[in-house]
Design an enzyme around this catalytic site. Structure first.
Site, PDB file in Angstrom:
ATOM      1  N   TYR A 123      33.577  42.502 -37.618  1.00  0.00           N
ATOM      2  CA  TYR A 123      34.819  43.299 -37.106  1.00  0.00           C
ATOM      3  C   TYR A 123      34.380  44.285 -36.141  1.00  0.00           C
ATOM      4  CZ  TYR A 123      37.460  40.640 -40.436  1.00  0.00           C
ATOM      5  OH  TYR A 123      38.024  39.473 -40.974  1.00  0.00           O
ATOM      6  N   GLN A 128      50.566  38.268 -36.584  1.00  0.00           N
ATOM      7  CA  GLN A 128      49.367  38.103 -37.363  1.00  0.00           C
ATOM      8  C   GLN A 128      48.052  38.705 -36.691  1.00  0.00           C
ATOM      9  OE1 GLN A 128      49.925  33.534 -39.056  1.00  0.00           O
ATOM     10  NE2 GLN A 128      51.100  33.872 -37.075  1.00  0.00           N
ATOM     11  N   ASN A 129      48.090  39.205 -35.449  1.00  0.00           N
ATOM     12  CA  ASN A 129      46.904  39.420 -34.834  1.00  0.00           C
ATOM     13  C   ASN A 129      46.706  40.663 -35.136  1.00  0.00           C
ATOM     14  OD1 ASN A 129      47.298  37.088 -33.463  1.00  0.00           O
ATOM     15  ND2 ASN A 129      48.311  37.991 -31.660  1.00  0.00           N
ATOM     16  N   HIS A 164      48.538  41.387 -40.841  1.00  0.00           N
ATOM     17  CA  HIS A 164      47.282  41.252 -41.387  1.00  0.00           C
ATOM     18  C   HIS A 164      46.480  42.256 -40.965  1.00  0.00           C
ATOM     19  CE1 HIS A 164      47.919  36.599 -40.869  1.00  0.00           C
ATOM     20  NE2 HIS A 164      48.364  36.771 -42.068  1.00  0.00           N
ATOM     21  N   CYS A 177      40.004  55.416 -52.450  1.00  0.00           N
ATOM     22  CA  CYS A 177      40.916  56.245 -52.646  1.00  0.00           C
ATOM     23  C   CYS A 177      42.358  55.741 -51.842  1.00  0.00           C
ATOM     24  CB  CYS A 177      40.806  57.794 -52.427  1.00  0.00           C
ATOM     25  SG  CYS A 177      40.784  57.927 -50.355  1.00  0.00           S
ATOM     26  N   CYS A 224      34.227  58.218 -46.605  1.00  0.00           N
ATOM     27  CA  CYS A 224      35.767  58.157 -46.266  1.00  0.00           C
ATOM     28  C   CYS A 224      35.849  59.656 -45.756  1.00  0.00           C
ATOM     29  CB  CYS A 224      36.324  57.788 -47.670  1.00  0.00           C
ATOM     30  SG  CYS A 224      38.107  58.278 -47.514  1.00  0.00           S
ATOM     31  N   CYS A 275      37.808  61.120 -49.264  1.00  0.00           N
ATOM     32  CA  CYS A 275      37.195  61.224 -50.606  1.00  0.00           C
ATOM     33  C   CYS A 275      35.712  61.407 -50.614  1.00  0.00           C
ATOM     34  CB  CYS A 275      37.577  60.220 -51.528  1.00  0.00           C
ATOM     35  SG  CYS A 275      37.062  58.882 -51.222  1.00  0.00           S
ATOM     36  N   GLY A 281      52.624  31.311 -30.199  1.00  0.00           N
ATOM     37  CA  GLY A 281      51.088  31.096 -30.234  1.00  0.00           C
ATOM     38  C   GLY A 281      50.536  31.113 -31.595  1.00  0.00           C
ATOM     39  N   ALA A 316      51.520  30.965 -23.015  1.00  0.00           N
ATOM     40  CA  ALA A 316      52.293  32.118 -23.217  1.00  0.00           C
ATOM     41  C   ALA A 316      52.512  33.261 -21.933  1.00  0.00           C
ATOM     42  CB  ALA A 316      51.648  33.044 -24.398  1.00  0.00           C
TER      43      ALA A 316
HETATM   44  N1  APR Z   1      49.640  30.108 -24.961  1.00  0.00           N
HETATM   45  C1  APR Z   1      50.316  29.779 -26.132  1.00  0.00           C
HETATM   46  N2  APR Z   1      49.899  29.131 -27.295  1.00  0.00           N
HETATM   47  C2  APR Z   1      48.583  29.203 -27.163  1.00  0.00           C
HETATM   48  C3  APR Z   1      47.692  29.511 -26.305  1.00  0.00           C
HETATM   49  C4  APR Z   1      48.253  29.984 -25.075  1.00  0.00           C
HETATM   50  N3  APR Z   1      47.645  30.480 -23.908  1.00  0.00           N
HETATM   51  N4  APR Z   1      46.617  29.296 -26.369  1.00  0.00           N
HETATM   52  C5  APR Z   1      46.436  28.828 -27.813  1.00  0.00           C
HETATM   53  N5  APR Z   1      47.955  28.816 -28.127  1.00  0.00           N
HETATM   54  C6  APR Z   1      48.263  28.156 -29.594  1.00  0.00           C
HETATM   55  C7  APR Z   1      47.449  27.090 -30.130  1.00  0.00           C
HETATM   56  O1  APR Z   1      48.000  25.806 -29.536  1.00  0.00           O
HETATM   57  C8  APR Z   1      47.613  27.232 -31.730  1.00  0.00           C
HETATM   58  O2  APR Z   1      48.946  26.698 -32.185  1.00  0.00           O
HETATM   59  O3  APR Z   1      47.962  29.500 -30.575  1.00  0.00           O
HETATM   60  C9  APR Z   1      47.679  28.948 -31.769  1.00  0.00           C
HETATM   61  C10 APR Z   1      46.546  29.433 -32.441  1.00  0.00           C
HETATM   62  O4  APR Z   1      46.468  29.038 -33.686  1.00  0.00           O
HETATM   63  P1  APR Z   1      45.332  29.660 -34.413  1.00  0.00           P
HETATM   64  O5  APR Z   1      44.032  29.851 -33.891  1.00  0.00           O
HETATM   65  O6  APR Z   1      45.449  28.932 -35.843  1.00  0.00           O
HETATM   66  O7  APR Z   1      45.809  31.196 -34.793  1.00  0.00           O
HETATM   67  P2  APR Z   1      46.969  31.743 -35.802  1.00  0.00           P
HETATM   68  O8  APR Z   1      47.971  30.798 -35.802  1.00  0.00           O
HETATM   69  O9  APR Z   1      47.337  33.113 -35.361  1.00  0.00           O
HETATM   70  O10 APR Z   1      46.068  31.760 -37.350  1.00  0.00           O
HETATM   71  C11 APR Z   1      46.975  32.324 -38.138  1.00  0.00           C
HETATM   72  O11 APR Z   1      44.846  32.525 -39.579  1.00  0.00           O
HETATM   73  O12 APR Z   1      42.969  32.935 -39.457  1.00  0.00           O
HETATM   74  C12 APR Z   1      43.974  33.324 -39.927  1.00  0.00           C
HETATM   75  O13 APR Z   1      44.336  35.666 -40.185  1.00  0.00           O
HETATM   76  C13 APR Z   1      44.098  34.775 -39.109  1.00  0.00           C
HETATM   77  O14 APR Z   1      46.203  35.620 -38.469  1.00  0.00           O
HETATM   78  C14 APR Z   1      45.090  34.467 -38.225  1.00  0.00           C
HETATM   79  C15 APR Z   1      45.950  33.343 -38.896  1.00  0.00           C
END
Ligand code: APR
Length: 231
Positions: free
Chosen positions: A56, A90-91, A107, A118, A134, A137, A173, A217
């Site tokens: 991370y 989700q990001n 997430h 704590c 922390c 605590c 996305g 996007a």
């Molecule tokens: N513009 C739009 N969509 C895009 C682009 C772009 N430039 N590049 C990739 N994508 C799309 C892909 O086609 C795919 O459907 O984004 C999606 C990414 O999918 P994942 O990699 O599975 O990511 P995500 O859906 O956010 O994953 C969900 O899974 O691993 C866990 O916690 C993690 O939040 C994450 C969750």
């Protein structure tokens, strides 16, 4: 008085892809490079906290070095012009915030740290380590404030209310590979919302959406926001 939810937008890694942050499941995705079981579960953290912190710390550094793209800025513009817009992400990067939006991080967030002893939360330093104490605590039980696989996503009650209320649900996305987020479209549709998927390719849940916009996007999202705001 909080306005009734009009539009719910759910974003996934695809909205940050053109900012240089990798997605998870595309060809060069993060989960093709590292094993989820070693870095993104509570068991992994209990087994090797230094390895999980290092993962991370790497992601936090990459997120801080990235810039919001046109899709992040367009969604911030939408939220400012339409206060009845709820943005769920989700990001765990902070690109939505840095573009001026106010996302619900289901997430968690790389910018956050959590004490397992704590429950105290604070702004994560650039680099976290198992030796950190922390600030609340003093226990050496700090972790990234990220929801790992097997853990309950944050803000689910609030999200469920928005899905029940909204007129339009838009997924941007995201591959639809991970629940409960992958089920939000169906949940909103059952409550009467229209559903739109904006993605680079078909997702696992594409067939469940009323409308689709396909493309990167940074092109599709600003165009869509312009159409929503300019009628
Ligand atoms: N513009 C739009 N969509 C895009 C682009 C772009 N430039 N590049 C990739 N994508 C799309 C892909 O086609 C795919 O459907 O984004 C999606 C990414 O999918 P994942 O990699 O599975 O990511 P995500 O859906 O956010 O994953 C969900 O899974 O691993 C866990 O916690 C993690 O939040 C994450 C969750």
């Amino acid at each position: 008085m909080t306005p009734k939810t009009g539009i719910v937008v759910l974003t996934g890694a695809g909205v940050s892809a053109e900012s240089g942050l990798g997605t998870f499941r595309d060809t060069d995705g993060l989960w093709t490079q590292v094993n989820i079981e070693e870095v993104a579960t509570p068991e992994a953290f209990a087994r090797d906290p230094a390895k999980v912190h290092a993962f991370y710390n790497m992601r936090r550094g990459k997120a801080r070095a990235a810039d919001p793209n046109a899709a992040h800025h367009a969604l911030a513009r939408l939220q400012q012009a339409r206060p009845d817009t709820v943005l769920i992400t989700q990001n765990v990067d902070d690109l939505h915030e840095r573009a001026g939006a106010a996302p619900i991080h289901m997430h968690g967030a790389l910018a956050g740290a959590l004490c397992q002893a704590c429950g105290h939360r604070w702004a994560a330093p650039e680099v976290m380590s198992p030796d950190d104490a922390c600030p609340g605590c003093a226990a050496r039980a700090t972790r990234p404030d990220i929801v790992w696989f097997g853990e309950m996503p944050y803000h689910m009650e609030r999200i469920a209310e928005h899905l029940q209320e909204c007129d339009l649900f838009v997924a941007i996305g995201t591959s639809g590979a991970v629940y409960p987020a992958a089920g939000f479209g169906a949940e909103a549709a059952m409550a009467g919302a229209e559903t739109l998927e904006i993605n680079l390719a078909a997702s696992d849940v594409t067939d469940g959406f009323d409308r689709h916009i396909v493309g990167p996007a940074t092109q599709t999202v600003p165009d869509w926001v312009d159409r929503v705001l300019n009628g």
